[in-house]
Design a protein around this motif. Structure first.
Motif, PDB file in Angstrom:
ATOM      1  N   GLU A 190      -6.725  -7.681   0.253  1.00 49.41           N
ATOM      2  CA  GLU A 190      -6.099  -9.182   0.166  1.00 49.41           C
ATOM      3  C   GLU A 190      -5.296  -9.846  -0.651  1.00 49.41           C
ATOM      4  O   GLU A 190      -4.470  -9.769  -1.299  1.00 49.41           O
ATOM      5  CB  GLU A 190      -6.567  -9.521   1.914  1.00 49.41           C
ATOM      6  N   ASP A 191      -6.040 -10.021  -0.939  1.00 50.00           N
ATOM      7  CA  ASP A 191      -5.948 -10.150  -2.674  1.00 50.00           C
ATOM      8  C   ASP A 191      -5.801  -9.343  -3.979  1.00 50.00           C
ATOM      9  O   ASP A 191      -4.584 -10.069  -4.333  1.00 50.00           O
ATOM     10  CB  ASP A 191      -7.812 -11.124  -3.649  1.00 50.00           C
ATOM     11  N   SER A 192      -5.971  -8.508  -3.642  1.00 52.03           N
ATOM     12  CA  SER A 192      -4.409  -7.716  -4.814  1.00 52.03           C
ATOM     13  C   SER A 192      -3.590  -7.503  -3.953  1.00 52.03           C
ATOM     14  O   SER A 192      -2.529  -7.529  -5.003  1.00 52.03           O
ATOM     15  CB  SER A 192      -5.271  -6.011  -4.334  1.00 52.03           C
ATOM     16  N   ALA A 193      -2.756  -7.764  -3.000  1.00 47.03           N
ATOM     17  CA  ALA A 193      -1.401  -7.267  -1.703  1.00 47.03           C
ATOM     18  C   ALA A 193      -1.129  -8.717  -2.434  1.00 47.03           C
ATOM     19  O   ALA A 193       0.132  -9.051  -2.759  1.00 47.03           O
ATOM     20  CB  ALA A 193      -1.737  -7.735  -0.977  1.00 47.03           C
ATOM     21  N   GLU A 194      -1.849  -9.972  -2.139  1.00 48.08           N
ATOM     22  CA  GLU A 194      -1.151 -11.564  -3.231  1.00 48.08           C
ATOM     23  C   GLU A 194      -0.585 -11.104  -4.321  1.00 48.08           C
ATOM     24  O   GLU A 194       0.199 -11.607  -4.859  1.00 48.08           O
ATOM     25  CB  GLU A 194      -1.711 -12.210  -2.865  1.00 48.08           C
ATOM     26  N   TRP A 270      -7.292  10.390  -2.710  1.00 48.21           N
ATOM     27  CA  TRP A 270      -6.776  10.632  -1.218  1.00 48.21           C
ATOM     28  C   TRP A 270      -7.890  10.916  -0.319  1.00 48.21           C
ATOM     29  O   TRP A 270      -7.021  10.633   0.839  1.00 48.21           O
ATOM     30  CB  TRP A 270      -6.364  12.590  -2.015  1.00 48.21           C
ATOM     31  N   ALA A 271      -8.709  11.058   0.091  1.00 43.18           N
ATOM     32  CA  ALA A 271      -9.758  11.185   0.814  1.00 43.18           C
ATOM     33  C   ALA A 271      -9.950   9.875   1.606  1.00 43.18           C
ATOM     34  O   ALA A 271      -9.715   9.566   2.563  1.00 43.18           O
ATOM     35  CB  ALA A 271     -10.950  12.359   0.903  1.00 43.18           C
ATOM     36  N   THR A 272     -10.119   8.985   0.784  1.00 46.50           N
ATOM     37  CA  THR A 272     -10.170   7.506   1.649  1.00 46.50           C
ATOM     38  C   THR A 272      -9.222   7.022   1.500  1.00 46.50           C
ATOM     39  O   THR A 272      -8.821   5.846   3.238  1.00 46.50           O
ATOM     40  CB  THR A 272     -11.053   6.731   0.154  1.00 46.50           C
ATOM     41  N   ALA A 273      -7.731   7.115   0.875  1.00 51.07           N
ATOM     42  CA  ALA A 273      -6.656   6.326   2.046  1.00 51.07           C
ATOM     43  C   ALA A 273      -6.027   6.766   2.685  1.00 51.07           C
ATOM     44  O   ALA A 273      -5.026   6.117   3.322  1.00 51.07           O
ATOM     45  CB  ALA A 273      -5.503   6.507   0.534  1.00 51.07           C
ATOM     46  N   ALA A 274      -6.280   8.603   3.100  1.00 47.30           N
ATOM     47  CA  ALA A 274      -5.672   9.206   3.741  1.00 47.30           C
ATOM     48  C   ALA A 274      -6.174   9.245   5.202  1.00 47.30           C
ATOM     49  O   ALA A 274      -5.211   9.312   6.473  1.00 47.30           O
ATOM     50  CB  ALA A 274      -5.179  10.579   3.748  1.00 47.30           C
ATOM     51  N   GLU A 275      -7.389   8.670   4.874  1.00 43.71           N
ATOM     52  CA  GLU A 275      -8.224   8.316   6.207  1.00 43.71           C
ATOM     53  C   GLU A 275      -8.177   6.769   5.991  1.00 43.71           C
ATOM     54  O   GLU A 275      -9.368   6.199   7.405  1.00 43.71           O
ATOM     55  CB  GLU A 275      -9.816   8.355   6.163  1.00 43.71           C
ATOM     56  N   GLY A 276      -7.128   5.753   5.397  1.00 45.41           N
ATOM     57  CA  GLY A 276      -6.702   4.284   6.023  1.00 45.41           C
ATOM     58  C   GLY A 276      -8.536   3.500   5.402  1.00 45.41           C
ATOM     59  O   GLY A 276      -8.238   2.448   5.373  1.00 45.41           O
ATOM     60  N   GLY A 277      -8.904   3.920   4.563  1.00 43.21           N
ATOM     61  CA  GLY A 277      -9.658   2.743   3.708  1.00 43.21           C
ATOM     62  C   GLY A 277      -9.395   2.184   2.373  1.00 43.21           C
ATOM     63  O   GLY A 277     -10.376   1.523   2.607  1.00 43.21           O
ATOM     64  N   LEU A 278      -8.387   1.746   2.035  1.00 49.59           N
ATOM     65  CA  LEU A 278      -7.449   1.033   1.685  1.00 49.59           C
ATOM     66  C   LEU A 278      -6.724   0.032   2.145  1.00 49.59           C
ATOM     67  O   LEU A 278      -6.179  -0.705   2.059  1.00 49.59           O
ATOM     68  CB  LEU A 278      -6.500   1.597   0.579  1.00 49.59           C
ATOM     69  N   SER A 279      -7.226  -0.360   3.843  1.00 51.46           N
ATOM     70  CA  SER A 279      -6.488  -1.151   4.713  1.00 51.46           C
ATOM     71  C   SER A 279      -7.247  -1.493   5.258  1.00 51.46           C
ATOM     72  O   SER A 279      -8.235  -0.743   5.620  1.00 51.46           O
ATOM     73  CB  SER A 279      -5.498  -0.052   5.205  1.00 51.46           C
ATOM     74  N   PRO A 280      -6.614  -2.298   6.055  1.00 49.51           N
ATOM     75  CA  PRO A 280      -8.092  -3.708   6.822  1.00 49.51           C
ATOM     76  C   PRO A 280      -7.860  -2.345   8.473  1.00 49.51           C
ATOM     77  O   PRO A 280      -7.280  -1.509   8.681  1.00 49.51           O
ATOM     78  CB  PRO A 280      -7.248  -4.746   7.349  1.00 49.51           C
ATOM     79  N   ALA A 281      -9.180  -2.836   8.879  1.00 48.97           N
ATOM     80  CA  ALA A 281      -9.534  -1.796   9.991  1.00 48.97           C
ATOM     81  C   ALA A 281      -8.139  -1.993  11.172  1.00 48.97           C
ATOM     82  O   ALA A 281      -7.205  -1.117  11.192  1.00 48.97           O
ATOM     83  CB  ALA A 281     -10.602  -2.406  11.052  1.00 48.97           C
ATOM     84  N   THR A 282      -7.261  -3.168  11.029  1.00 45.38           N
ATOM     85  CA  THR A 282      -6.157  -3.915  11.724  1.00 45.38           C
ATOM     86  C   THR A 282      -5.174  -3.818  10.968  1.00 45.38           C
ATOM     87  O   THR A 282      -5.137  -4.763   9.756  1.00 45.38           O
ATOM     88  CB  THR A 282      -6.883  -5.023  13.055  1.00 45.38           C
ATOM     89  N   PRO A 283      -4.373  -2.767  11.314  1.00 46.65           N
ATOM     90  CA  PRO A 283      -2.694  -2.979  10.331  1.00 46.65           C
ATOM     91  C   PRO A 283      -2.314  -4.092  10.350  1.00 46.65           C
ATOM     92  O   PRO A 283      -2.132  -4.749  10.909  1.00 46.65           O
ATOM     93  CB  PRO A 283      -2.389  -1.400  10.077  1.00 46.65           C
ATOM     94  N   PRO A 284      -1.823  -4.465   8.711  1.00 47.32           N
ATOM     95  CA  PRO A 284      -1.393  -6.170   8.960  1.00 47.32           C
ATOM     96  C   PRO A 284       0.561  -5.588   9.137  1.00 47.32           C
ATOM     97  O   PRO A 284       0.835  -4.505   8.926  1.00 47.32           O
ATOM     98  CB  PRO A 284      -1.663  -6.759   6.905  1.00 47.32           C
ATOM     99  N   ILE A 285       0.630  -6.618   9.537  1.00 47.54           N
ATOM    100  CA  ILE A 285       1.755  -6.761   9.575  1.00 47.54           C
ATOM    101  C   ILE A 285       2.882  -6.981   9.108  1.00 47.54           C
ATOM    102  O   ILE A 285       3.059  -7.299   8.181  1.00 47.54           O
ATOM    103  CB  ILE A 285       2.509  -8.172  11.019  1.00 47.54           C
ATOM    104  N   PHE A 286       4.258  -5.493   8.562  1.00 43.27           N
ATOM    105  CA  PHE A 286       4.869  -5.494   7.650  1.00 43.27           C
ATOM    106  C   PHE A 286       6.832  -5.185   8.198  1.00 43.27           C
ATOM    107  O   PHE A 286       6.730  -4.481   8.527  1.00 43.27           O
ATOM    108  CB  PHE A 286       4.535  -4.740   6.512  1.00 43.27           C
ATOM    109  N   MET A 287       7.629  -6.299   8.308  1.00 42.68           N
ATOM    110  CA  MET A 287       8.963  -5.912   8.309  1.00 42.68           C
ATOM    111  C   MET A 287       8.692  -5.691  10.025  1.00 42.68           C
ATOM    112  O   MET A 287       9.326  -5.111  10.477  1.00 42.68           O
ATOM    113  CB  MET A 287       9.443  -4.761   8.409  1.00 42.68           C
TER     114      MET A 287
END
Length: 435
Positions: A190-194, A270-287
């Protein structure tokens, strides 16, 4: 007759056994005599060695007693330069110039590496202190000067300099990776996204992926594989940089001619990001839609629903291809601005640790570990708030060869179809922002 035959056999056997016994005794005496002589030579060798060391220590003490102390540290004898000058006379600016970190960070690093770098004194040699071993290695990483120069400066052998560099790089990777080079937690995401949004105007992004080329000497085998697009030999690394300009993931040791897509697909990122490891378990809302955080990449990478790249500028110049729309050009400009994050982070990395900006003459078995160690040290210095001098960056920009560009490697064959919808969401966001 039978008894006579047995007696005759016994008469022949007894002399044979006596001769064999005498031969064994002689051999045993020879072995014992040789062992005694070997021990005598061994003891004489160590006595002579100890005597030479004592004479050298006495001679060094005499020279230090008659030496007239002067203020400029560059004129200090190498035998006591570390103990007397660095530890007592170095100013904060000297620590930054020579070791690329503050005095506080230096001793923090020494304390962390002590379990791996501490050595025991022997009967014939005093072990180098951990602080001096770290200082020798940092001097090499920061300046990339020859081992011979560092050897003269610190008063140690060239082989000792080489061991210090190897040992410290391995110790940093083994002991500090879990602290300074690890996958982010949800709060860090979240901090990095901000930071990407506030500093670079790009939303819903937590990191950017780029490449680093480190110049090397000509390897003994498969030298052509290490020729990069700019024509010089290098080892290529893939890095993921967060909004603070720190490295989250580093994949090193690939030949300079390797396709960046191959590195990405064979990396843990690649493996971490493809499995959603670089995002919260509940995806944040965008657009108005739930969407996992994305990473930004160079045009040579494949488009994925978690890896966004610019629209190829060459589309409008090819036959049967439509030109980029105003919306797509706006998206490209915003993404190019955000891609300055890894560009500036890599420039600061090479400026602080010049073994990555100049040609590295270490063996290929050491260079990947050295790259990882420098990335970890970069994160450590940045997180500790150590100052960064602008002249370091200016020196690198004016002296080093430009980093090779991979823009000619436009990867489209592996693009993910649904990822185009994700990229379109960002196009819509920037269009709404500018209306």
């Amino acid at each position: 007759m039978e008894e006579e035959g047995q007696l005759r056999s016994l008469m022949f056997l007894i002399p044979y056994l006596l001769l064999k016994r005498r031969r064994d005794i002689n051999n045993l005496n020879i072995q014992r005599r040789n062992e005694i002589q070997r021990r005598i030579r061994h003891r004489q060798y160590f006595f002579q060695r100890q005597r030479r060391m004592m004479m050298m220590m006495l001679a060094g003490g005499i020279r230090s007693n008659v030496h007239i102390r002067t203020r400029p540290w560059t004129t200090t004898a190498s035998t006591d330069w570390w103990e007397r000058t660095v530890m007592t006379e170095f100013e904060p600016s000297d620590w930054l110039d020579k070791f690329r970190m503050s005095r506080q960070t230096f001793f923090y690093l020494c304390e962390k590496l002590k379990p791996r770098l501490a050595r025991q004194d022997t009967s014939f040699r005093l072990a180098l202190p951990v602080e001096k071993r770290v200082a020798v290695a940092l001097w090499r990483l920061a300046s990339n000067v020859e081992y011979r120069t560092i050897s003269t400066l610190f008063g140690v052998g060239k082989s000792t300099v080489c061991r210090c560099v190897r040992d410290m790089c391995h110790a940093i990777v083994a002991l500090l990776s879990s602290l300074y080079l690890r996958p982010p937690c949800e709060q860090e995401l979240e901090d990095s996204a901000e930071l990407f949004l506030s500093n670079w105007g790009f939303p819903h992004c937590v990191a950017a992926v780029s490449t680093l080329h480190t110049a090397i000497i000509t390897p003994s085998n498969n030298a052509s594989d290490y020729a990069n697009p700019a024509g010089w030999l290098s080892v290529m690394s893939q890095v993921a940089v967060n909004g603070r300009g720190q490295f989250w993931d580093v994949c090193a040791s690939f030949p300079g001619g390797t396709d960046p897509t191959d590195i990405l697909q064979n990396s843990s990122l690649w493996a971490t990001a493809a499995e959603g490891g670089l995002s919260p378990a509940t995806p944040p809302i965008f657009m108005g839609k739930p969407l996992r955080y994305v990473l930004l990449g160079e045009p040579c990478y494949p488009l994925q629903n978690w890896l966004i790249k610019a629209y190829p500028e060459e589309r409008g110049r090819r036959a049967n291809q439509t030109a980029l729309t105003q919306q797509q050009r706006l998206f490209n400009r915003q993404l190019t601005t955000a891609m300055r994050v890894p560009e500036e982070a890599l420039l600061r990395l090479r400026a602080r640790w010049q073994c990555l900006s100049k040609r590295n003459d270490c063996g290929l078995d050491v260079v990947p570990t050295m790259i990882l160690a420098c990335c970890i040290l970069h994160n450590m210095c940045e997180s500790h708030g150590d100052p960064f001098k602008a002249e370091w960056q200016e020196e690198v920009v004016s002296a080093e060869s430009p980093q090779p560009s991979h823009k000619h490697l436009l990867s489209t064959s592996m693009d993910d179809g649904p990822a185009e919808e994700v990229r379109q969401l960002f196009c819509d966001y920037f269009e709404q922002l500018n209306t």
